[in-house]
Design an enzyme around this catalytic site. Sequence first.
Site, short mmCIF file in Angstrom:
data_model
loop_
_atom_site.label_atom_id
_atom_site.label_comp_id
_atom_site.label_asym_id
_atom_site.label_seq_id
_atom_site.Cartn_x
_atom_site.Cartn_y
_atom_site.Cartn_z
N HIS A 1 -28.78 -3.02 9.77
CA HIS A 1 -28.94 -1.91 9.18
C HIS A 1 -30.36 -2.27 8.05
CE1 HIS A 1 -28.43 2.01 6.95
NE2 HIS A 1 -28.32 1.29 5.79
N ALA B 1 -32.96 8.25 11.37
CA ALA B 1 -33.54 7.04 12.00
C ALA B 1 -32.75 6.70 13.57
CB ALA B 1 -32.97 5.93 11.19
N SER C 1 -31.55 8.15 7.12
CA SER C 1 -31.79 6.66 6.60
C SER C 1 -33.03 6.16 6.20
CB SER C 1 -30.98 5.68 7.43
OG SER C 1 -29.72 5.69 7.76
N ASN D 1 -36.12 0.93 15.33
CA ASN D 1 -35.88 -0.36 15.97
C ASN D 1 -35.91 -0.23 17.32
OD1 ASN D 1 -33.27 0.84 14.86
ND2 ASN D 1 -32.76 -0.30 17.16
N MET E 1 -26.75 8.18 15.63
CA MET E 1 -25.34 8.60 15.13
C MET E 1 -25.30 9.86 14.14
SD MET E 1 -24.37 4.74 13.73
CE MET E 1 -24.89 3.47 14.97
N SER E 2 -26.25 10.57 14.26
CA SER E 2 -26.20 11.94 13.23
C SER E 2 -27.03 13.14 14.30
CB SER E 2 -27.03 11.49 11.97
OG SER E 2 -28.34 11.41 12.63
N TYR F 1 -18.81 8.40 11.35
CA TYR F 1 -18.22 7.16 11.25
C TYR F 1 -17.66 6.79 9.80
CZ TYR F 1 -23.06 5.92 9.64
OH TYR F 1 -24.16 5.90 8.91
N GLU F 2 -18.05 7.54 8.72
CA GLU F 2 -17.69 7.29 7.47
C GLU F 2 -16.22 7.62 7.36
OE1 GLU F 2 -20.75 7.99 4.54
OE2 GLU F 2 -21.76 8.91 5.98
N HIS G 1 -21.79 10.97 7.65
CA HIS G 1 -21.68 10.68 9.24
C HIS G 1 -20.02 10.60 9.46
CE1 HIS G 1 -25.16 9.09 7.58
NE2 HIS G 1 -25.83 9.23 8.99
N HIS H 1 -28.69 6.34 1.60
CA HIS H 1 -28.38 7.54 1.78
C HIS H 1 -27.72 7.96 0.21
CE1 HIS H 1 -28.34 9.26 5.83
NE2 HIS H 1 -28.34 7.91 5.99
N1 HPA Z 1 -28.53 2.97 17.54
C1 HPA Z 1 -27.77 3.93 16.94
N2 HPA Z 1 -28.28 4.41 15.77
C2 HPA Z 1 -29.48 3.74 15.14
C3 HPA Z 1 -30.12 2.79 15.74
C4 HPA Z 1 -29.76 2.57 16.85
O1 HPA Z 1 -30.46 1.37 17.55
N3 HPA Z 1 -31.18 2.48 15.07
C5 HPA Z 1 -31.21 3.45 13.80
N4 HPA Z 1 -30.02 4.28 14.00
#
Ligand code: HPA
Length: 289
Positions: free
Chosen positions: A256, A116, A33, A244, A220-221, A88-89, A86, A64
């Site tokens: 996001h 990310a 990302s 973050n 998440m990847s 989740y998609e 992903h 993406h």
């Molecule tokens: N959690 C899960 N996936 C992420 C995060 C997060 O804080 N930041 C970027 N991808």
Amino acid sequence: MSMTYYDRVAEAAASLKGRLCGVTPQIAIVLGSGLGAVAAAVEQPLIVPYGEIPHFPQSTVEGHTGRIVAGRLNGAPVVVLQGRVHFYEGYTPEQVTFPMRVLGALGVRAVVLTNAAGGIAEGYRQGQLVLLADHINQMGWNPLCGPNEPRFGFCKGAGLRFFDMTEAYSKALRALAHDAAGEEGFSLAEGIYLATPGPSFETPAEVRAFRTLGATLVGMSTVPETIVARHMGVEVLGISCVTNLAAGLSAAPLSHEEVSETGRQVERQLAALLSRLAPKIAAHLEATA
Ligand code: HPA
């Protein structure tokens, strides 16, 4: 009769090979990302949108892009996947790992997986790059469940039903990444990446639980891709951008936008790192051929 998964991978790889005009890089880079700038650093780029490769899944996530950029990075032949799909998609585990399978079939021997991630460890700061030393799979599934396909063992000793994961993330590649960062004037921490299915960010209680489990990063990847890469005998380097602090560790709610914005601030540094790194990985592969 419908094609098997292996046949779809083979067809996609053959198509891509044709589009790359005989250039078959041994190094692949998957961009997470907001980390697309690396693709712009590729010299003499050949660009193939995912939509033009048979069976290739399309990303639905903002940030993406969904294209392959092949060329040279600081002289070293590379194939860059700009954008990933992903779980989740709504994609199946097989679809999520399809691009990685295609890379293996293309002859890729080392892959750099970027992502990310939320920072869990004390002392991580937003925008920091962290090398993955290991992972914890909390996706709730493994992409290799189902019959084993030994033809995915593209090198000796690979394609096994059961295989070792003690060095999922190559120590040799991590050492090269530390060297490359040093030349760029910064240092890289090493962390443990925990993968959740998403798409909701974690709760603060989950983040505390994951810390107790030994995770320093959450995302998440990457983990499914690492698993199939190792199944194929492909060496893996994982790099997280701490976009973050994980939920509950800062006052601000997660979004996001924040993830994408931090990615944008770091992507030049990542591009510089990977440009230094690519020829080092090429030399490493040469030496271990
Ligand atoms: N959690 C899960 N996936 C992420 C995060 C997060 O804080 N930041 C970027 N991808």
